[in-house]
Design a protein around this motif. Structure first.
Motif, short mmCIF file in Angstrom:
data_model
loop_
_atom_site.label_atom_id
_atom_site.label_comp_id
_atom_site.label_asym_id
_atom_site.label_seq_id
_atom_site.Cartn_x
_atom_site.Cartn_y
_atom_site.Cartn_z
N TRP A 305 -8.58 -23.33 11.56
CA TRP A 305 -9.90 -23.35 12.16
C TRP A 305 -9.75 -23.62 13.65
CZ3 TRP A 305 -12.36 -27.31 8.21
CH2 TRP A 305 -12.43 -26.70 6.97
N TYR A 306 -9.98 -22.59 14.45
CA TYR A 306 -9.92 -22.74 15.91
C TYR A 306 -8.54 -23.23 16.34
CZ TYR A 306 -12.50 -23.37 20.37
OH TYR A 306 -12.99 -23.26 21.65
N GLY A 307 -7.51 -22.83 15.60
CA GLY A 307 -6.16 -23.24 15.96
C GLY A 307 -5.94 -24.73 15.83
N ASP A 308 -6.78 -25.40 14.98
CA ASP A 308 -6.67 -26.87 14.82
C ASP A 308 -6.55 -27.56 16.17
OD1 ASP A 308 -6.83 -26.45 12.14
OD2 ASP A 308 -4.72 -26.85 11.71
N CYS A 309 -7.39 -27.13 17.11
CA CYS A 309 -7.26 -27.64 18.48
C CYS A 309 -8.18 -28.81 18.76
CB CYS A 309 -7.54 -26.52 19.48
SG CYS A 309 -9.30 -26.17 19.77
N LEU A 310 -7.84 -29.54 19.79
CA LEU A 310 -8.73 -30.50 20.45
C LEU A 310 -8.95 -29.96 21.85
CD1 LEU A 310 -7.18 -33.92 19.36
CD2 LEU A 310 -9.29 -32.85 18.54
N PRO A 311 -10.12 -29.38 22.12
CA PRO A 311 -10.30 -28.68 23.40
C PRO A 311 -9.95 -29.51 24.63
CG PRO A 311 -12.06 -28.11 21.90
CD PRO A 311 -11.28 -29.20 21.23
N ARG A 312 -10.37 -30.77 24.66
CA ARG A 312 -10.10 -31.57 25.87
C ARG A 312 -8.62 -31.87 26.04
NH1 ARG A 312 -15.09 -35.87 26.87
NH2 ARG A 312 -16.62 -34.27 27.42
N ARG A 313 -7.88 -31.84 24.96
CA ARG A 313 -6.42 -32.01 25.04
C ARG A 313 -5.74 -30.68 25.35
NH1 ARG A 313 -3.63 -32.83 19.38
NH2 ARG A 313 -4.18 -30.59 19.32
N ASP A 314 -6.16 -29.62 24.64
CA ASP A 314 -5.39 -28.38 24.63
C ASP A 314 -5.76 -27.37 25.71
OD1 ASP A 314 -3.85 -29.18 22.41
OD2 ASP A 314 -5.49 -28.63 21.06
N PHE A 315 -7.03 -27.29 26.10
CA PHE A 315 -7.40 -26.31 27.11
C PHE A 315 -6.63 -26.53 28.42
CE2 PHE A 315 -11.89 -24.89 25.53
CZ PHE A 315 -11.35 -24.53 24.32
N PRO A 316 -6.58 -27.76 28.94
CA PRO A 316 -5.81 -27.96 30.18
C PRO A 316 -4.33 -27.61 30.02
CG PRO A 316 -7.30 -29.80 29.82
CD PRO A 316 -7.31 -29.00 28.57
N VAL A 317 -3.77 -27.85 28.82
CA VAL A 317 -2.37 -27.52 28.58
C VAL A 317 -2.15 -26.01 28.68
CG1 VAL A 317 -0.53 -27.49 26.85
CG2 VAL A 317 -1.89 -29.56 27.19
N LEU A 318 -3.03 -25.23 28.05
CA LEU A 318 -2.89 -23.77 28.09
C LEU A 318 -3.08 -23.23 29.51
CD1 LEU A 318 -2.88 -24.09 25.02
CD2 LEU A 318 -4.32 -22.05 24.87
N ILE A 319 -4.00 -23.82 30.25
CA ILE A 319 -4.18 -23.40 31.65
C ILE A 319 -2.94 -23.73 32.47
CG2 ILE A 319 -5.51 -23.82 33.75
CD1 ILE A 319 -6.91 -21.98 31.80
N ASP A 320 -2.35 -24.88 32.23
CA ASP A 320 -1.11 -25.23 32.94
C ASP A 320 0.01 -24.24 32.61
OD1 ASP A 320 -2.29 -27.40 34.13
OD2 ASP A 320 -1.39 -28.90 32.80
N LEU A 321 0.12 -23.87 31.33
CA LEU A 321 1.12 -22.87 30.94
C LEU A 321 0.87 -21.55 31.66
CD1 LEU A 321 1.34 -23.53 27.09
CD2 LEU A 321 3.17 -23.91 28.75
N PHE A 322 -0.39 -21.16 31.78
CA PHE A 322 -0.75 -19.94 32.49
C PHE A 322 -0.36 -20.02 33.96
CE2 PHE A 322 -4.46 -18.01 34.91
CZ PHE A 322 -3.91 -16.74 34.96
N LEU A 323 -0.71 -21.10 34.61
CA LEU A 323 -0.45 -21.24 36.05
C LEU A 323 1.05 -21.37 36.34
CD1 LEU A 323 -3.41 -23.60 37.05
CD2 LEU A 323 -3.22 -21.13 37.43
N ARG A 324 1.82 -21.80 35.34
CA ARG A 324 3.29 -21.89 35.50
C ARG A 324 4.00 -20.60 35.09
NH1 ARG A 324 4.14 -26.76 31.73
NH2 ARG A 324 6.33 -26.09 31.83
N GLY A 325 3.21 -19.59 34.70
CA GLY A 325 3.79 -18.30 34.34
C GLY A 325 4.36 -18.21 32.95
N LYS A 326 4.03 -19.14 32.07
CA LYS A 326 4.58 -19.15 30.72
C LYS A 326 3.64 -18.52 29.67
CE LYS A 326 7.51 -23.22 31.44
NZ LYS A 326 8.78 -22.51 31.24
N LEU A 327 2.35 -18.41 29.99
CA LEU A 327 1.36 -17.82 29.09
C LEU A 327 0.52 -16.85 29.91
CD1 LEU A 327 -0.10 -17.68 26.34
CD2 LEU A 327 -1.50 -19.62 27.08
N ASP A 328 0.72 -15.57 29.69
CA ASP A 328 0.11 -14.54 30.54
C ASP A 328 -1.30 -14.21 30.07
OD1 ASP A 328 -0.49 -12.56 32.30
OD2 ASP A 328 1.25 -11.30 31.86
#
Length: 361
Positions: A305-328
């Protein structure tokens, strides 16, 4: 005083959507008003339009969005006006039985705005997934607006609000993919490719992409697939076993959500392997499996369900991965369109021509 905004509304089941003026209230307690900058076109919006999720028409569509907080209601400490946010359709309440047991990703009383948005004549609108973001402005619960780094442009950032988070989380959180695992992903649309990217980032040594379309399989390789299988002319179960020394994959992710793909996923697991269903099935679909196989193969059958995520924990992590070039995230954006182009975007999505069309406002 209510704010007038243009928005995409599904007035009745199966009818083409319309762009209409709506009224968005000033935020009340626990609510925030968001100026939407971009919103992805997701299959869930089409399901709402077609009446496959419910019949609470008219629906205000859109839920995969990024924007800027315009105003907040009383007692809202976070976010603040001017914050750049991604909207989440799950905002844990903190007090239901699941939250109290330390499982807020399963929250059974997720927060939404209390006040309705309406048509100009006062007809209440049902916002898709409690958001309704194919609109110039929308009203959500404060917990649904997650502050992120403003360096990520909204057309890319908004995608973590649904499809990318669902796929990434299906691999990393629900599936628990770890270093050295073998992973198979069935269905290489936006969610499937996000699962492929998540598995690769988590350290899987082999990530096998399965689809009927060679173009989608080519894209899957760019997200981290090490192997591809076109199941149109190949038995995918045997192909996965062949690629994994005859054993099957440690984790299989079904990003399609059909009985055929679920059955394939069940049998392409290694003994004691994990099958994760993240593709949303039609309510009428059924699956039948021999009970002895359920017992004898062991492992785990999970729904994500929604990747079993916690948005306030996980959204910033995914954005950091994007800005570091690890998640396109940019690679998921097939095109940008306007509110008036939504029916054409739905048609392209049905035909499998896009990973994501994104409405830019």
């Amino acid at each position: 005083m209510p704010h007038e905004a243009r928005a995409v509304v599904a007035l009745k089941k199966g009818a083409p959507v319309e762009v209409l003026p709506i009224l968005v209230p000033d935020p009340g307690p626990g609510e925030v008003l968001v100026s939407v900058q971009a919103c992805g076109v997701c299959h869930t919006d089409l399901h709402y339009r077609d009446g496959a999720i419910g019949d609470a028409f008219p629906y205000l569509l859109g839920h995969e969005a990024a924007g800027v907080v315009e105003a907040v209601g009383p007692d809202v400490a976070e976010p603040a006006p001017g914050d750049y946010v991604v909207l989440a359709w799950r905002a844990p309440c903190g007090s239901c039985r699941s939250c109290r047991r330390g499982r807020p990703w399963y929250c059974f009383d997720s927060r939404n705005a209390a006040q309705p948005m309406t048509l100009l004549d006062g007809t209440p609108l049902t916002p898709a997934l409690g958001i309704g973001a194919f609109a110039e402005k929308t009203l959500v619960a404060a917990g649904q607006a997650v502050k992120i780094d403003p360096a990520a442009r909204p057309e890319a950032a908004g995608l973590i609000g649904c499809g990318v988070m669902a796929g990434y989380g299906a691999a990393v959180h629900t599936g628990g993919v770890g270093s050295g695992d073998t992973v198979a992903v069935i269905g290489c649309g936006g969610v499937g490719n996000a699962a492929i990217a998540g598995a690769s980032i988590a350290g899987a040594r082999r990530v096998i992409a399965i689809d009927l379309d060679d173009g989608k399989l080519d894209a899957a390789e760019r997200f981290g697939a090490t192997d591809t299988v076109n199941s149109r002319g190949t038995d995918p179960v045997e192909a996965v076993r062949s690629l994994t020394g005859g054993h099957g994959a440690d984790v299989v992710i079904d990003a399609v959500g059909r009985p055929e793909t679920y059955r394939q996923g069940f049998y392409m697991r290694d003994l004691a392997g994990t099958l994760v269903q993240v593709g949303v099935p039609d309510p009428e679909m059924k699956i039948e499996l021999p009970l002895i196989d359920l017992f004898g193969r062991g492992g785990a059958l999970k729904s994500s369900w929604y990747g079993d995520c916690l948005p306030r924990r996980d959204f910033p992590v995914l954005i950091d991965l994007f800005l570091r070039g690890k998640l396109d995230l940019e690679r998921f954006v097939s095109e940008t369109v306007t509110l008036d182009d939504l029916e054409a975007a739905f048609a392209k999505m049905r035909r499998g021509e896009v990973l994501r069309s994104v409405v830019s406002l």
